[in-house]
Design a protein around this motif. Structure first.
Motif, PDB file in Angstrom:
ATOM      1  N   UNK A  46       0.839  -1.193   0.000  1.00  0.00           N
ATOM      2  CA  UNK A  46       0.000   0.000   0.000  1.00  0.00           C
ATOM      3  C   UNK A  46       0.873   1.241   0.000  1.00  0.00           C
ATOM      4  N   UNK A  47       0.399   2.323  -0.624  1.00  0.00           N
ATOM      5  CA  UNK A  47       1.138   3.581  -0.551  1.00  0.00           C
ATOM      6  C   UNK A  47       1.057   4.146   0.862  1.00  0.00           C
ATOM      7  N   UNK A  48       1.839   5.160   1.182  1.00  0.00           N
ATOM      8  CA  UNK A  48       1.761   5.773   2.509  1.00  0.00           C
ATOM      9  C   UNK A  48       0.354   6.329   2.759  1.00  0.00           C
ATOM     10  N   UNK A  49      -0.070   6.379   4.026  1.00  0.00           N
ATOM     11  CA  UNK A  49      -1.391   6.943   4.336  1.00  0.00           C
ATOM     12  C   UNK A  49      -1.549   8.339   3.747  1.00  0.00           C
ATOM     13  N   UNK A  50      -2.742   8.597   3.199  1.00  0.00           N
ATOM     14  CA  UNK A  50      -3.025   9.899   2.600  1.00  0.00           C
ATOM     15  C   UNK A  50      -2.694   9.986   1.127  1.00  0.00           C
ATOM     16  N   UNK A  51      -2.156   8.898   0.549  1.00  0.00           N
ATOM     17  CA  UNK A  51      -1.797   8.899  -0.865  1.00  0.00           C
ATOM     18  C   UNK A  51      -2.782   8.050  -1.662  1.00  0.00           C
ATOM     19  N   UNK A 150      -2.933   3.148   9.672  1.00  0.00           N
ATOM     20  CA  UNK A 150      -3.240   3.459   8.271  1.00  0.00           C
ATOM     21  C   UNK A 150      -4.062   4.729   8.090  1.00  0.00           C
ATOM     22  N   UNK A 151      -4.574   5.300   9.169  1.00  0.00           N
ATOM     23  CA  UNK A 151      -5.454   6.454   9.047  1.00  0.00           C
ATOM     24  C   UNK A 151      -4.737   7.725   8.662  1.00  0.00           C
ATOM     25  N   UNK A 152      -5.408   8.560   7.915  1.00  0.00           N
ATOM     26  CA  UNK A 152      -4.863   9.872   7.542  1.00  0.00           C
ATOM     27  C   UNK A 152      -5.942  10.935   7.684  1.00  0.00           C
ATOM     28  N   UNK A 153      -6.972  10.848   6.838  1.00  0.00           N
ATOM     29  CA  UNK A 153      -8.025  11.874   6.880  1.00  0.00           C
ATOM     30  C   UNK A 153      -8.910  11.729   8.113  1.00  0.00           C
ATOM     31  N   UNK A 398      -9.677   2.524   1.956  1.00  0.00           N
ATOM     32  CA  UNK A 398     -10.777   2.937   1.081  1.00  0.00           C
ATOM     33  C   UNK A 398     -11.789   3.768   1.870  1.00  0.00           C
ATOM     34  N   UNK A 399     -12.110   3.321   3.090  1.00  0.00           N
ATOM     35  CA  UNK A 399     -13.049   4.063   3.934  1.00  0.00           C
ATOM     36  C   UNK A 399     -12.466   5.409   4.366  1.00  0.00           C
ATOM     37  N   UNK A 400     -11.181   5.427   4.661  1.00  0.00           N
ATOM     38  CA  UNK A 400     -10.529   6.659   5.115  1.00  0.00           C
ATOM     39  C   UNK A 400     -10.635   7.767   4.073  1.00  0.00           C
TER      40      UNK A 400
END
Length: 560
Positions: A46-51, A150-153, A398-400
């Motif tokens: 997976x890409x970094x969180x937020x990408x 994994x969370x960002x937004x 995907x949910x984030x």
């Protein structure tokens, strides 16, 4: 009339029997409830969180969703296509109607065949208690580790609105569902409002009252003089409401003495709320001496004919009859917003435009209140991930993505068709009084098939950042009217977001309905004189205790 006011006390017992396949695991494993999967998930970079996008090769999730009005066809829905373009995730939607959604989910759980994700879980009939229960059973995955890793937004949401994380955390410390947070739906957080006929005030040379005593004087003038100007000084109704909790005139007036009223989230529109959070503790208002003094004053208004006695028994549809008859007969009306009692119209001559907001009125002790339903704009558990999801980290990412401002924007339709960003060099005012960031181009209709209007997400202040329409804007009217109530807000007990323990749940439901029904019945009887406010008050307090008030409040306090 008194017979009509007698509300039969009843009790309900909610049986929470859910057909879920029993799982063979010991109590220790069930209590710890660590991330466990039906199958060991394969490695997936997976890409970094937020990408974005999330994947370079297509991945498909099976997602259960209840159908709603704005979804004509999920396969061609513009917002769904945009999501897939942004994330790289393909969705195999399992659609059902809202009526049968819960039963279909229960059948899936019983069979052991689950979708990867349940989207718009509140629309499926799954309550906060259901999500907690299935989470403890291992059907839904705990998400707090995924949020941290994994969370960002969603972390941006938690940083901006710190109470949200606590609200969505279950009693066992886990987070099983991701929320939808509508922080821009400002007027929904303070719904107990009253509206006064400005045309009548102007005709009589009066100002909008600010205190309870000033209201008393205004209502007397409405009753005595020909306020509506039709030549008949006897057809005016100074003030009225209805039986629904958002039209309850007794409890709107009570807020000049003590916080009271608003929905109690039982689902019964006739039941009212009396529980608030004051200094971090549960506060029950209907057994306080201020409540008794409020009843005394309100009874006086009814006795003087200043509040329509039918307010205690009539449906709100009758209020529309008073407002939209041959002549408007209603001076002050209690309702969430005036379009509940008058047709929404841009015509300045329409009855709707005669009303302006009546602020919370300062009472005899120099105080005023309004119920603050901040949890009413939070849907707990709008998305859950089941244990059969092969890629839970990817499903969470995907949910984030739904917590992005871009996702909230695109759920308002197609950019360049339904809305646009304000071009550089142009200036418009927004609903919130600041320079607008966006403006609407055309209304979003169902046939446009460009919106989901459900699922997880965070609106921020988006709705209020759009440019004010030319001419009359009802949204702007409601926004500014709600601002008048802002200084007086007291938080209602968060019924819709708190997780009552299984041990207390059935008792809680029964006590809430019994106590709320009794309080409103007794209040109405005090007002019409069937009960004496001085002589019968001690008996009223005793009966509250006999019905289980102390036990009820202890349940609320323990689960807060």
């Amino acid at each position: 009339m008194k017979a009509l006011l007698w509300i039969l006390l009843g009790s309900i017992t909610l049986s929470c029997v859910l057909g879920v396949r029993s799982e063979k695991r010991d109590a220790t494993e069930r209590t710890k409830n660590v991330l466990t999967y039906e199958h060991s998930p394969p490695s997936l970079p997976l890409p970094p969180p937020g990408k974005l996008p999330l994947v370079t090769e297509p991945v498909t999730f099976r997602v259960f969703i209840p159908s709603v009005g704005f979804i004509a066809d999920l396969k061609t829905n513009a917002y769904v296509r945009w999501i897939e373009e942004q994330t790289g995730i393909h969705i195999e939607w399992i659609e059902t109607d809202r009526v049968s959604a819960r039963n279909k989910l229960l059948a899936m759980f019983a069979s052991g065949e689950y979708p990867d994700i349940i989207f718009g879980a509140n629309g499926t009939g799954l309550s906060t208690q259901d999500i907690y229960r299935y989470g403890r059973m291992g059907v839904f995955l705990p998400l707090e580790e995924l949020i941290e890793k994994e969370g960002y937004w969603i972390k941006e949401l938690f940083d901006t609105e710190p109470t949200i994380k606590k609200i969505i955390t279950s009693p066992d410390g886990h987070i099983y569902g991701l929320p939808a947070v509508f922080t821009d739906d400002y007027h929904m957080t303070m719904r107990q409002k009253a509206w006064i006929n400005k045309k009548w005030l102007d005709r009589l040379g009066l100002a909008v009252p600010k205190t309870l005593e000033e209201l008393h004087q205004v209502l007397q003038a409405f009753k005595k003089f020909d306020a509506n100007g039709n030549g008949d000084p006897t057809d005016e109704i100074p003030m009225a409401g209805a039986t629904r909790n958002l039209e309850n005139v007794v409890l709107w007036l009570m807020n000049s003495f003590v916080p009271a009223g608003g929905p109690d989230d039982s689902g019964d529109p006739l039941l009212n709320n009396f529980e608030f959070i004051v200094d971090g503790r549960v506060f029950f208002s209907a057994n306080k001496k201020e409540y008794r003094e409020g009843l005394r004053f309100i009874r006086r208004l009814f006795q003087e004919g200043l509040v329509d006695m039918h307010s205690l028994v009539q449906d709100r549809s009758r209020l529309r009859f008073f407002v939209e008859g041959p002549v408007n007969r209603l001076g002050v009306v209690v309702s969430h917003h005036p379009a509940n009692v008058a047709t929404l119209s841009e015509d300045p001559r329409a009855p709707l435009h005669e009303y302006v907001v009546l602020p919370p009125l300062i009472g005899p002790e120099g105080k005023a209140y309004t119920p603050w339903l901040i949890d009413a704009v939070i849907k707990v558990g709008e998305l859950v991930i089941t244990k059969q999801c092969r890629y839970p980290e990817l499903a969470f990412r995907w949910a984030d993505h739904f917590y992005r401002i871009e996702s909230a924007l695109h759920d308002k339709g197609i950019e360049g068709v339904h809305w646009e960003r304000i071009p550089q060099g142009k200036f418009f005012f927004a609903f919130n009084g600041k320079p607008a960031k966006y403006r609407y181009l055309k209304p979003l209709a169902q046939e446009d098939n460009a919106q989901l209007n459900m699922g997880p997400g965070w609106t921020r202040d988006l709705k209020n950042e759009f440019a004010i329409d030319t001419g009359f804007s009802y949204e702007e009217f409601l926004y500014k009217s709600t601002q008048v109530y802002e200084p007086f807000k007291v938080r209602r007990y968060p019924f819709s977001t708190v997780s009552i323990s299984d041990r207390d749940l059935g008792e809680f439901y029964e006590l809430r309905r019994t106590i709320h029904s009794f309080v409103m019945e007794a209040s109405n009887r005090f007002i019409i004189g069937e009960l004496d406010i001085d002589r019968d008050w001690p008996l009223y307090l005793k009966q509250l205790e006999q019905l289980g008030l102390s036990r009820y409040l202890s349940i609320l306090e323990k689960n807060l």
